[in-house]
Design a protein around this motif. Structure first.
Motif, mmCIF file in Angstrom:
data_model
loop_
_atom_site.group_PDB
_atom_site.id
_atom_site.type_symbol
_atom_site.label_atom_id
_atom_site.label_comp_id
_atom_site.label_asym_id
_atom_site.label_seq_id
_atom_site.Cartn_x
_atom_site.Cartn_y
_atom_site.Cartn_z
ATOM 1 N N VAL A 168 0.852 -1.180 0.000
ATOM 2 C CA VAL A 168 0.000 0.000 0.000
ATOM 3 C C VAL A 168 0.887 1.229 0.000
ATOM 4 C CG1 VAL A 168 -1.813 1.246 1.236
ATOM 5 C CG2 VAL A 168 -1.754 -1.241 1.332
ATOM 6 N N TRP A 169 0.602 2.160 -0.877
ATOM 7 C CA TRP A 169 1.379 3.387 -0.978
ATOM 8 C C TRP A 169 0.803 4.438 -0.054
ATOM 9 C CZ3 TRP A 169 4.011 4.519 -6.150
ATOM 10 C CH2 TRP A 169 4.414 3.331 -6.744
ATOM 11 N N GLY A 170 1.626 5.347 0.421
ATOM 12 C CA GLY A 170 1.188 6.398 1.337
ATOM 13 C C GLY A 170 0.112 7.296 0.774
ATOM 14 N N ASN A 171 0.097 7.479 -0.558
ATOM 15 C CA ASN A 171 -0.907 8.353 -1.158
ATOM 16 C C ASN A 171 -2.125 7.583 -1.673
ATOM 17 O OD1 ASN A 171 0.335 7.151 -3.348
ATOM 18 N ND2 ASN A 171 0.529 9.026 -4.541
ATOM 19 N N GLU A 172 -2.187 6.289 -1.396
ATOM 20 C CA GLU A 172 -3.344 5.490 -1.805
ATOM 21 C C GLU A 172 -4.566 5.953 -1.020
ATOM 22 O OE1 GLU A 172 -4.564 0.824 -2.390
ATOM 23 O OE2 GLU A 172 -2.475 1.405 -2.226
ATOM 24 N N GLU A 173 -5.674 6.170 -1.735
ATOM 25 C CA GLU A 173 -6.876 6.717 -1.118
ATOM 26 C C GLU A 173 -7.906 5.634 -0.818
ATOM 27 O OE1 GLU A 173 -8.108 9.658 -3.990
ATOM 28 O OE2 GLU A 173 -6.861 11.188 -3.041
ATOM 29 N N PHE A 174 -8.606 5.819 0.289
ATOM 30 C CA PHE A 174 -9.684 4.937 0.700
ATOM 31 C C PHE A 174 -10.917 5.817 0.912
ATOM 32 C CE2 PHE A 174 -5.746 2.932 1.745
ATOM 33 C CZ PHE A 174 -5.947 1.608 1.384
ATOM 34 N N ILE A 175 -12.038 5.391 0.346
ATOM 35 C CA ILE A 175 -13.269 6.167 0.449
ATOM 36 C C ILE A 175 -14.148 5.533 1.519
ATOM 37 C CG2 ILE A 175 -15.310 6.999 -0.773
ATOM 38 C CD1 ILE A 175 -13.638 6.760 -3.370
ATOM 39 N N LEU A 176 -14.446 6.316 2.553
ATOM 40 C CA LEU A 176 -15.259 5.850 3.667
ATOM 41 C C LEU A 176 -16.673 6.392 3.550
ATOM 42 C CD1 LEU A 176 -12.794 6.689 6.591
ATOM 43 C CD2 LEU A 176 -12.988 4.544 5.377
ATOM 44 N N THR A 177 -17.633 5.593 3.960
ATOM 45 C CA THR A 177 -18.993 6.104 4.098
ATOM 46 C C THR A 177 -19.045 6.980 5.344
ATOM 47 O OG1 THR A 177 -19.737 4.273 5.482
ATOM 48 C CG2 THR A 177 -19.956 3.989 3.078
ATOM 49 N N GLU A 178 -20.110 7.705 5.498
ATOM 50 C CA GLU A 178 -20.273 8.540 6.688
ATOM 51 C C GLU A 178 -20.225 7.691 7.957
ATOM 52 O OE1 GLU A 178 -23.444 11.814 8.476
ATOM 53 O OE2 GLU A 178 -23.646 11.120 6.411
ATOM 54 N N GLU A 179 -20.853 6.531 7.925
ATOM 55 C CA GLU A 179 -20.870 5.642 9.090
ATOM 56 C C GLU A 179 -19.467 5.127 9.410
ATOM 57 O OE1 GLU A 179 -21.892 3.755 12.399
ATOM 58 O OE2 GLU A 179 -23.186 5.114 11.300
ATOM 59 N N GLN A 180 -18.708 4.738 8.394
ATOM 60 C CA GLN A 180 -17.341 4.280 8.625
ATOM 61 C C GLN A 180 -16.488 5.406 9.217
ATOM 62 O OE1 GLN A 180 -16.710 3.003 4.560
ATOM 63 N NE2 GLN A 180 -16.408 0.878 5.231
ATOM 64 N N ALA A 181 -16.653 6.615 8.703
ATOM 65 C CA ALA A 181 -15.896 7.761 9.218
ATOM 66 C C ALA A 181 -16.229 8.012 10.685
ATOM 67 C CB ALA A 181 -16.187 9.002 8.375
ATOM 68 N N ARG A 182 -17.492 7.821 11.048
ATOM 69 C CA ARG A 182 -17.882 7.972 12.459
ATOM 70 C C ARG A 182 -17.230 6.880 13.319
ATOM 71 N NH1 ARG A 182 -21.816 11.753 12.552
ATOM 72 N NH2 ARG A 182 -23.368 11.753 10.908
ATOM 73 N N GLN A 183 -17.197 5.657 12.815
ATOM 74 C CA GLN A 183 -16.642 4.533 13.561
ATOM 75 C C GLN A 183 -15.181 4.751 13.929
ATOM 76 O OE1 GLN A 183 -17.249 1.036 11.172
ATOM 77 N NE2 GLN A 183 -19.429 0.917 11.624
ATOM 78 N N VAL A 184 -14.425 5.377 13.046
ATOM 79 C CA VAL A 184 -13.002 5.595 13.322
ATOM 80 C C VAL A 184 -12.719 6.977 13.903
ATOM 81 C CG1 VAL A 184 -12.201 3.904 11.633
ATOM 82 C CG2 VAL A 184 -12.493 6.290 10.934
ATOM 83 N N GLY A 185 -13.767 7.747 14.147
ATOM 84 C CA GLY A 185 -13.614 9.022 14.824
ATOM 85 C C GLY A 185 -13.205 10.200 13.955
ATOM 86 N N LEU A 186 -13.395 10.089 12.644
ATOM 87 C CA LEU A 186 -13.057 11.215 11.775
ATOM 88 C C LEU A 186 -14.104 12.304 11.839
ATOM 89 C CD1 LEU A 186 -11.668 9.404 8.613
ATOM 90 C CD2 LEU A 186 -10.381 10.658 10.334
ATOM 91 N N ILE A 187 -15.345 11.921 12.042
ATOM 92 C CA ILE A 187 -16.448 12.881 12.201
ATOM 93 C C ILE A 187 -17.312 12.456 13.371
ATOM 94 C CG2 ILE A 187 -16.486 13.563 9.757
ATOM 95 C CD1 ILE A 187 -18.907 11.738 9.368
#
Length: 51
Positions: free
Chosen positions: A31-50
């Motif tokens: 996995v490269w450092g600039n590789e992007e992962f797209i999270l749903t709103e629920e996933q983002a909440r689960q990991v504490g991003l929002i």
């Protein structure tokens, strides 16, 4: 809503292990450092991003 985070950003925030689990990435995967992962709103909440 979709949230995009790179591998480096996830590592910096200390949530890379959770992101790996969500996307089925293993330690053996390349996995490269600039590789992007797209999270749903629920996933983002689960990991504490929002809230």
């Amino acid at each position: 809503m979709k949230i995009i985070i790179t591998q480096k950003e996830a590592t910096d925030k200390g949530i890379w292990i959770e992101i790996m689990g969500m996307f089925g990435v293993t330690k053996e995967d390349e996995v490269w450092g600039n590789e992007e992962f797209i999270l749903t709103e629920e996933q983002a909440r689960q990991v504490g991003l929002i809230r």
